[in-house]
Design a protein around this motif. Structure first.
Motif, PDB file in Angstrom:
ATOM      1  N   GLU A  29      40.793  55.368 -14.296  1.00  0.00           N
ATOM      2  CA  GLU A  29      40.296  54.063 -13.850  1.00  0.00           C
ATOM      3  C   GLU A  29      40.958  53.681 -12.520  1.00  0.00           C
ATOM      4  O   GLU A  29      40.300  53.172 -11.609  1.00  0.00           O
ATOM      5  N   ARG A  60      36.019  50.177 -15.885  1.00  0.00           N
ATOM      6  CA  ARG A  60      36.007  50.863 -17.179  1.00  0.00           C
ATOM      7  C   ARG A  60      35.088  52.060 -17.065  1.00  0.00           C
ATOM      8  O   ARG A  60      34.000  51.957 -16.498  1.00  0.00           O
ATOM      9  N   SER A  76      37.236  41.005 -20.963  1.00  0.00           N
ATOM     10  CA  SER A  76      37.393  42.445 -21.152  1.00  0.00           C
ATOM     11  C   SER A  76      37.829  42.765 -22.578  1.00  0.00           C
ATOM     12  O   SER A  76      37.311  43.694 -23.201  1.00  0.00           O
ATOM     13  N   GLY A  88      41.003  48.681 -24.987  1.00  0.00           N
ATOM     14  CA  GLY A  88      40.907  49.411 -23.721  1.00  0.00           C
ATOM     15  C   GLY A  88      40.822  50.900 -23.944  1.00  0.00           C
ATOM     16  O   GLY A  88      40.499  51.319 -25.050  1.00  0.00           O
ATOM     17  N   TYR A 121      41.075  49.936 -19.859  1.00  0.00           N
ATOM     18  CA  TYR A 121      40.314  49.489 -18.707  1.00  0.00           C
ATOM     19  C   TYR A 121      41.336  48.947 -17.707  1.00  0.00           C
ATOM     20  O   TYR A 121      42.467  48.664 -18.059  1.00  0.00           O
TER      21      TYR A 121
END
Length: 84
Positions: free
Chosen positions: A15, A38, A56, A63, A65
């Motif tokens: 990422e 992401r 998010s 995650g 992210y």
């Protein structure tokens, strides 16, 4: 558990690399905004970190992210925080 943590860090590194590849465009279009990356794509942009983090987490769970403010210097975390 160590393997899962390594996979998360590897995904987070992807990422970060995606953000870096798109940095010029991101900083031109979204300077000062909070960008969420992401699966190596920009998925959303927010005015505040709190909004970016809340949305998010709601959409993607834990995650991984990346949330980064466009134009800000990257934050470097010590290994003890990243792998702790």
């Amino acid at each position: 558990m160590a393997i899962a943590r390594e996979e998360e860090m590897s995904a987070l590194q992807r990422e970060i690399a995606a953000y870096e590849r798109k940095r010029a465009m991101i900083e031109t279009e979204y300077f000062g905004k909070w960008v969420v990356v992401r699966q190596e794509e920009i998925v959303d942009v927010f005015d505040s970190f709190e909004d970016a983090a809340h949305e998010s987490a709601r959409r993607f769970g834990r995650g991984p992210y990346l949330i980064r403010q466009a134009g800000a210097a990257p934050i470097i975390l010590p290994a003890s925080v990243m792998y702790g």
